[in-house]
Design an enzyme around this catalytic site. Sequence first.
Site, PDB file in Angstrom:
ATOM      1  N   SER A 271       0.837  -1.206   0.000  1.00  0.00           N
ATOM      2  CA  SER A 271       0.000   0.000   0.000  1.00  0.00           C
ATOM      3  C   SER A 271       0.871   1.256   0.000  1.00  0.00           C
ATOM      4  O   SER A 271       0.621   2.199  -0.756  1.00  0.00           O
ATOM      5  CB  SER A 271      -0.903   0.019   1.232  1.00  0.00           C
ATOM      6  OG  SER A 271      -1.748  -1.106   1.237  1.00  0.00           O
TER       7      SER A 271
ATOM      8  N   HIS B 244      -2.784   6.540   3.751  1.00  0.00           N
ATOM      9  CA  HIS B 244      -3.055   5.102   3.869  1.00  0.00           C
ATOM     10  C   HIS B 244      -4.356   4.846   4.621  1.00  0.00           C
ATOM     11  O   HIS B 244      -5.125   3.948   4.282  1.00  0.00           O
ATOM     12  CB  HIS B 244      -1.865   4.449   4.584  1.00  0.00           C
ATOM     13  CG  HIS B 244      -2.028   2.996   4.882  1.00  0.00           C
ATOM     14  ND1 HIS B 244      -2.287   2.523   6.155  1.00  0.00           N
ATOM     15  CD2 HIS B 244      -1.971   1.916   4.091  1.00  0.00           C
ATOM     16  CE1 HIS B 244      -2.372   1.203   6.107  1.00  0.00           C
ATOM     17  NE2 HIS B 244      -2.187   0.807   4.879  1.00  0.00           N
TER      18      HIS B 244
ATOM     19  N   ARG C 285       1.019   7.806   6.011  1.00  0.00           N
ATOM     20  CA  ARG C 285       0.126   6.976   6.828  1.00  0.00           C
ATOM     21  C   ARG C 285      -1.276   7.573   6.879  1.00  0.00           C
ATOM     22  O   ARG C 285      -2.275   6.843   6.939  1.00  0.00           O
ATOM     23  CB  ARG C 285       0.696   6.753   8.243  1.00  0.00           C
ATOM     24  CG  ARG C 285      -0.132   5.747   9.072  1.00  0.00           C
ATOM     25  CD  ARG C 285       0.620   5.202  10.277  1.00  0.00           C
ATOM     26  NE  ARG C 285       1.731   4.362   9.875  1.00  0.00           N
ATOM     27  CZ  ARG C 285       1.633   3.085   9.516  1.00  0.00           C
ATOM     28  NH1 ARG C 285       0.460   2.465   9.540  1.00  0.00           N
ATOM     29  NH2 ARG C 285       2.695   2.415   9.140  1.00  0.00           N
TER      30      ARG C 285
END
Lengths: 214, 214
Positions: free
Chosen positions: B19, B45, B42
Amino acid sequence: MENKVKLQQVLPDEIEKRSFEIISQEIGNVKLDPLEEPIIKRVIHTSADFDYLENLVFSPGAAELAMEAVVKGATIVTDTNMAMAGINKKAVEKFGGRVVCFMADEDVRASAKADGTTRAAASMKKAAAIEGPAIFAIGNAPTALAALYEMIAEGTLRPALIIGVPVGFVNVVEAKELIMKTDIPYIVARGRKGGSNVAAAICNAILYQCGGRE
Amino acid sequence: MENKVKLQQVLPDEIEKRSFEIISQEIGNVKLDPLEEPIIKRVIHTSADFDYLENLVFSPGAAELAMEAVVKGATIVTDTNMAMAGINKKAVEKFGGRVVCFMADEDVRASAKADGTTRAAASMKKAAAIEGPAIFAIGNAPTALAALYEMIAEGTLRPALIIGVPVGFVNVVEAKELIMKTDIPYIVARGRKGGSNVAAAICNAILYQCGGRE
């Protein structure tokens, strides 16, 4: 630096109302199904992301079937403690329901290891044993959706509703499309977007439409 | 309907890695500060929303100061149980820290009522008494940011870091801008977007950069 803060003076109870008014204004003339509209708006409210106006798709009658399940005291199964934390438990309990997440259970960890699968998938298999109507609210794990799909295809699971809104970049889009191939009522956020917050917002919208917050 | 599912065969541990690779590809040549980069990635994400590439702003040195606070065992204070649920507690405890959320405390409810303020604001006042470095991770309530601003302006609070990422339509933009006027290190999601999931993702990114997940 001034000591006192000049935010708009809005009573806490009014903030949500005003937020929904702003969302309605910005949506403008888009025609929404009256039972789907509060769900779509609550997801936008929780994300400030108007993409959900396009992304959020409902199988025919899903919103109404979801409400029927809620008032029958459906169990809501989540794939994260975070989604569970975001669901209004008082509203669930009002209808005799409960919210469960088996992700951190020791037996789930053990069976995931034994089967070479994810804890999310193993937690779905554990949840398949729940008595009565169940709503699966999946905001994180595409493998949870894949496990649900397999049990539905095998004929071992008939959930009342699947909320399929994992977020991410690997297998997420595909897992959501799988759920849309079943004959189970679904609410899915097509594409990459979603999350535990979105899953919780959809559950809360349904609960509130049933009168769970009054 | 076929019984078996054909998702990409990716081991759970590999999914996050892949990812992040996809996120890096899609970001392309945008130059990011090396300590801010894992935090921004993040957040993307956790949201699949590349708007955060633009929205997420850091005061000078905020990422490094955040890491210093974490390794000193900083307490992380959240304004929702949902954000608390999303933070990796094992990682926090590795450094001797803890995560707290006072929103549901009875004394917070009582003092909010007595002062005619929100529980979020009252919970920040309670948190001001915490000993040692504190990181405030605010993903929901603009009134929590306003309460932090007032205590900082009065000289009664010096947090190690404020993560200012409430989501919403009323007072949210303004409350974030207020935090950016202080001399306290901050990470803020400018505009309407953010959320408890974003607050938790930022905390986890900082914890993992400190080695909290090894």
